[in-house]
Design a protein around this motif. Structure first.
Motif, PDB file in Angstrom:
ATOM      1  N   LEU A   1       5.638  -7.475  -4.033  1.00  0.00           N
ATOM      2  CA  LEU A   1       5.394  -8.850  -4.250  1.00  0.00           C
ATOM      3  C   LEU A   1       6.313  -9.847  -4.604  1.00  0.00           C
ATOM      4  N   SER A   2       7.277  -9.103  -5.333  1.00  0.00           N
ATOM      5  CA  SER A   2       8.637  -9.900  -5.833  1.00  0.00           C
ATOM      6  C   SER A   2       9.683  -8.857  -6.390  1.00  0.00           C
ATOM      7  N   ASN A   3      10.961  -9.062  -6.287  1.00  0.00           N
ATOM      8  CA  ASN A   3      12.068  -8.449  -6.828  1.00  0.00           C
ATOM      9  C   ASN A   3      12.233  -8.676  -8.131  1.00  0.00           C
ATOM     10  N   LEU A   4      11.664  -7.938  -9.111  1.00  0.00           N
ATOM     11  CA  LEU A   4      11.744  -8.308 -10.359  1.00  0.00           C
ATOM     12  C   LEU A   4      13.024  -7.342 -11.175  1.00  0.00           C
ATOM     13  N   ILE A   5      13.594  -6.827 -10.268  1.00  0.00           N
ATOM     14  CA  ILE A   5      14.790  -5.915 -11.067  1.00  0.00           C
ATOM     15  C   ILE A   5      16.033  -6.699 -10.694  1.00  0.00           C
TER      16      ILE A   5
ATOM     17  N   GLY B   1      12.810 -10.803 -17.920  1.00  0.00           N
ATOM     18  CA  GLY B   1      12.496 -11.317 -19.029  1.00  0.00           C
ATOM     19  C   GLY B   1      10.947 -10.402 -19.403  1.00  0.00           C
ATOM     20  N   LYS B   2       9.985 -11.091 -19.700  1.00  0.00           N
ATOM     21  CA  LYS B   2       8.789 -10.345 -20.079  1.00  0.00           C
ATOM     22  C   LYS B   2       7.829  -9.613 -18.858  1.00  0.00           C
ATOM     23  N   ARG B   3       8.373  -9.748 -17.764  1.00  0.00           N
ATOM     24  CA  ARG B   3       7.801  -9.247 -16.455  1.00  0.00           C
ATOM     25  C   ARG B   3       8.491  -7.802 -16.455  1.00  0.00           C
ATOM     26  N   ALA B   4       9.399  -7.539 -17.141  1.00  0.00           N
ATOM     27  CA  ALA B   4       9.860  -6.188 -17.164  1.00  0.00           C
ATOM     28  C   ALA B   4       8.852  -5.125 -17.290  1.00  0.00           C
ATOM     29  N   LYS B   5       7.897  -5.476 -18.182  1.00  0.00           N
ATOM     30  CA  LYS B   5       6.837  -4.542 -18.441  1.00  0.00           C
ATOM     31  C   LYS B   5       5.881  -4.126 -17.289  1.00  0.00           C
ATOM     32  N   ARG B   6       5.992  -4.875 -16.337  1.00  0.00           N
ATOM     33  CA  ARG B   6       5.251  -4.650 -14.930  1.00  0.00           C
ATOM     34  C   ARG B   6       6.184  -3.475 -14.269  1.00  0.00           C
ATOM     35  N   LEU B   7       7.393  -3.254 -14.756  1.00  0.00           N
ATOM     36  CA  LEU B   7       8.343  -2.361 -14.127  1.00  0.00           C
ATOM     37  C   LEU B   7       8.180  -0.851 -14.531  1.00  0.00           C
TER      38      LEU B   7
ATOM     39  N   GLY C   1       4.561   4.760  -7.021  1.00  0.00           N
ATOM     40  CA  GLY C   1       3.596   3.990  -6.272  1.00  0.00           C
ATOM     41  C   GLY C   1       3.312   2.700  -7.019  1.00  0.00           C
ATOM     42  N   GLU C   2       3.019   2.824  -8.234  1.00  0.00           N
ATOM     43  CA  GLU C   2       2.687   1.318  -8.893  1.00  0.00           C
ATOM     44  C   GLU C   2       4.075   0.334  -8.834  1.00  0.00           C
ATOM     45  N   LEU C   3       5.161   1.125  -8.884  1.00  0.00           N
ATOM     46  CA  LEU C   3       6.545   0.027  -8.929  1.00  0.00           C
ATOM     47  C   LEU C   3       6.280  -0.482  -7.515  1.00  0.00           C
ATOM     48  N   PHE C   4       6.074   0.411  -6.342  1.00  0.00           N
ATOM     49  CA  PHE C   4       6.334  -0.304  -5.167  1.00  0.00           C
ATOM     50  C   PHE C   4       5.148  -1.354  -5.014  1.00  0.00           C
ATOM     51  N   ARG C   5       4.137  -1.400  -5.549  1.00  0.00           N
ATOM     52  CA  ARG C   5       2.974  -2.444  -5.439  1.00  0.00           C
ATOM     53  C   ARG C   5       3.749  -3.723  -6.142  1.00  0.00           C
ATOM     54  N   VAL C   6       4.176  -3.428  -7.187  1.00  0.00           N
ATOM     55  CA  VAL C   6       4.912  -4.659  -7.970  1.00  0.00           C
ATOM     56  C   VAL C   6       5.900  -5.226  -7.248  1.00  0.00           C
ATOM     57  N   LEU C   7       6.921  -4.281  -6.570  1.00  0.00           N
ATOM     58  CA  LEU C   7       8.160  -4.988  -6.046  1.00  0.00           C
ATOM     59  C   LEU C   7       7.877  -5.428  -4.616  1.00  0.00           C
TER      60      LEU C   7
ATOM     61  N   LEU D   1       1.356  -1.449   4.069  1.00  0.00           N
ATOM     62  CA  LEU D   1       0.363  -2.228   3.453  1.00  0.00           C
ATOM     63  C   LEU D   1      -0.973  -1.714   3.121  1.00  0.00           C
ATOM     64  N   ASP D   2      -1.015  -0.696   3.506  1.00  0.00           N
ATOM     65  CA  ASP D   2      -2.295   0.470   3.055  1.00  0.00           C
ATOM     66  C   ASP D   2      -2.085   0.853   1.811  1.00  0.00           C
ATOM     67  N   ARG D   3      -1.026   0.738   1.089  1.00  0.00           N
ATOM     68  CA  ARG D   3      -0.673   1.000  -0.376  1.00  0.00           C
ATOM     69  C   ARG D   3      -1.096  -0.104  -1.032  1.00  0.00           C
ATOM     70  N   LEU D   4      -1.507  -1.461  -0.629  1.00  0.00           N
ATOM     71  CA  LEU D   4      -1.700  -2.551  -1.652  1.00  0.00           C
ATOM     72  C   LEU D   4      -2.992  -2.832  -1.503  1.00  0.00           C
ATOM     73  N   SER D   5      -3.439  -3.649  -2.409  1.00  0.00           N
ATOM     74  CA  SER D   5      -4.802  -4.265  -2.568  1.00  0.00           C
ATOM     75  C   SER D   5      -4.835  -5.384  -1.588  1.00  0.00           C
ATOM     76  N   PRO D   6      -6.170  -5.915  -1.320  1.00  0.00           N
ATOM     77  CA  PRO D   6      -6.211  -7.066  -0.300  1.00  0.00           C
ATOM     78  C   PRO D   6      -5.574  -8.295  -0.962  1.00  0.00           C
ATOM     79  N   ARG D   7      -5.625  -8.433  -2.188  1.00  0.00           N
ATOM     80  CA  ARG D   7      -4.734  -9.667  -2.646  1.00  0.00           C
ATOM     81  C   ARG D   7      -3.243  -9.431  -2.662  1.00  0.00           C
ATOM     82  N   GLU D   8      -2.826  -8.286  -3.071  1.00  0.00           N
ATOM     83  CA  GLU D   8      -1.310  -8.055  -2.690  1.00  0.00           C
ATOM     84  C   GLU D   8      -0.794  -8.465  -1.232  1.00  0.00           C
ATOM     85  N   VAL D   9      -1.688  -7.853  -0.333  1.00  0.00           N
ATOM     86  CA  VAL D   9      -1.556  -7.965   0.840  1.00  0.00           C
ATOM     87  C   VAL D   9      -1.508  -9.598   1.443  1.00  0.00           C
TER      88      VAL D   9
END
Length: 305
Positions: free
Chosen positions: A159-163, A140-146, A151-157, A248-256
């Motif tokens: 948290l959740s499998n959006l593909i 859906g609209k979350r596709a924009k996050r992909l 590196g950015e895609l790894f952070r998104v994925l 986890l070192d590739r992620l922010s504290p909130r993402e961790v």
């Protein structure tokens, strides 16, 4: 294999099943109705020991029906069949799923040739088991996050499998050069693969068009989500431990924190334990499951009445 290495080429469609044939004609009809030329259509059973219905085989001339002698599991099954074809592009469909329109495959192949990545994705629509009622588009609209870099895609994925696995198309190089799906997993082929590609710097472009109708009732959707699936638990835990927690070192504290919540959720922590440690995340999960249960539960009740 680098981005830009993909050119236009032939495509093979592989329909996967394991003794479930009720929706197979629907799937085959959607494949044979495509406007895109196909080099081959394969229906492959993962060692169920059941015979394909004779009427189904006779009604699908030119389609290759085959079966594994023993059950291999989804991941190994997909790798094996993919390597049997010489086509440049490989499209998987599960029994019961269907292309959303006659031009869907053509749009995916064209998009793949344009983007030049090992995998491209698209929108799929989650439907009831007969594809007669649509529930919601995914991602859906979350596709924009992909749309970010690897590196950015790894952070998104993480948290959740959006593909959407039903909405993906693979270049042959994913199997011959990048190793295909990781057979450490038995049923969960997609999320580990996306995470591995993203960590390696690959993008997975998403075509902003619906290409596939996905019939609810698989190992994920029958349980509302993958974290809720007892059949996927072993693979989900391994995915966290192998593909996410070491990075986890590739992620922010909130993402961790979100990752740790997901890990504890799939490991079987109780609602009370999760609510105490991760109140916002646990309430959100319960709300999302409630919405899905209402949608899919209503449909089940309708068929039973």
């Amino acid at each position: 294999m680098g981005e830009g290495d993909v050119s236009g080429g032939g495509v093979t469609v592989i329909i996967l099943t394991c003794g479930e044939f009720e929706g197979l004609k629907r799937t085959l009809d959607s494949v044979t109705g495509q406007t895109c030329p196909m080099e081959e259509v394969i229906v492959s059973d993962d060692g169920s020991g059941k015979e394909f219905p004779l009427a189904l085989r006779e009604g699908a001339p030119g389609v290759r029906f085959q079966a594994n002698r023993q059950n291999m599991g989804t991941v190994a099954h997909m790798n094996r069949v993919a390597l049997e074809t010489g086509s440049e592009y490989i499209k998987f469909l599960a029994e019961g799923d269907a292309f959303s329109r006659p031009e869907a495959l053509k749009a995916l192949v064209s998009f793949a040739g344009e983007k030049g990545t090992p995998v491209v994705s698209s929108q799929s629509v989650i439907c009831n088991s007969r594809l007669t009622r649509r529930f919601y588009p995914f991602p859906g609209k979350r596709a924009k996050r992909l749309e970010g870099t690897g590196g950015e895609l790894f952070r998104v994925l993480s948290l959740s499998n959006l593909i959407s696995a039903p909405g993906t198309l693979f270049h042959r190089g994913f199997f011959t050069q990048l190793g295909g799906f990781d057979e450490s997993y038995r049923l969960l082929e997609d999320w580990p693969a996306w995470l591995r590609l993203a960590r390696s710097g690959y993008r997975i472009p998403c075509l902003d068009q619906e290409t596939c109708l996905h019939a609810a009732g698989g190992v994920s959707s029958e349980n509302l989500d993958a974290h809720h699936s007892s059949r996927l638990r072993r693979d989900m835990i391994l995915c966290y431990e192998k593909e996410i927690l070491p990075y986890l070192d590739r992620l922010s504290p909130r993402e961790v924190r979100q990752v740790r919540y997901g890990y504890e959720l799939v490991c079987g922590s109780t609602h009370e334990e999760l609510l105490k440690k991760y109140p916002w995340q646990e309430r959100k999960t319960r709300w999302k499951r409630g919405v899905k249960w209402w949608l899919m539960g209503t449909e089940r009740g309708r068929h039973q009445s």
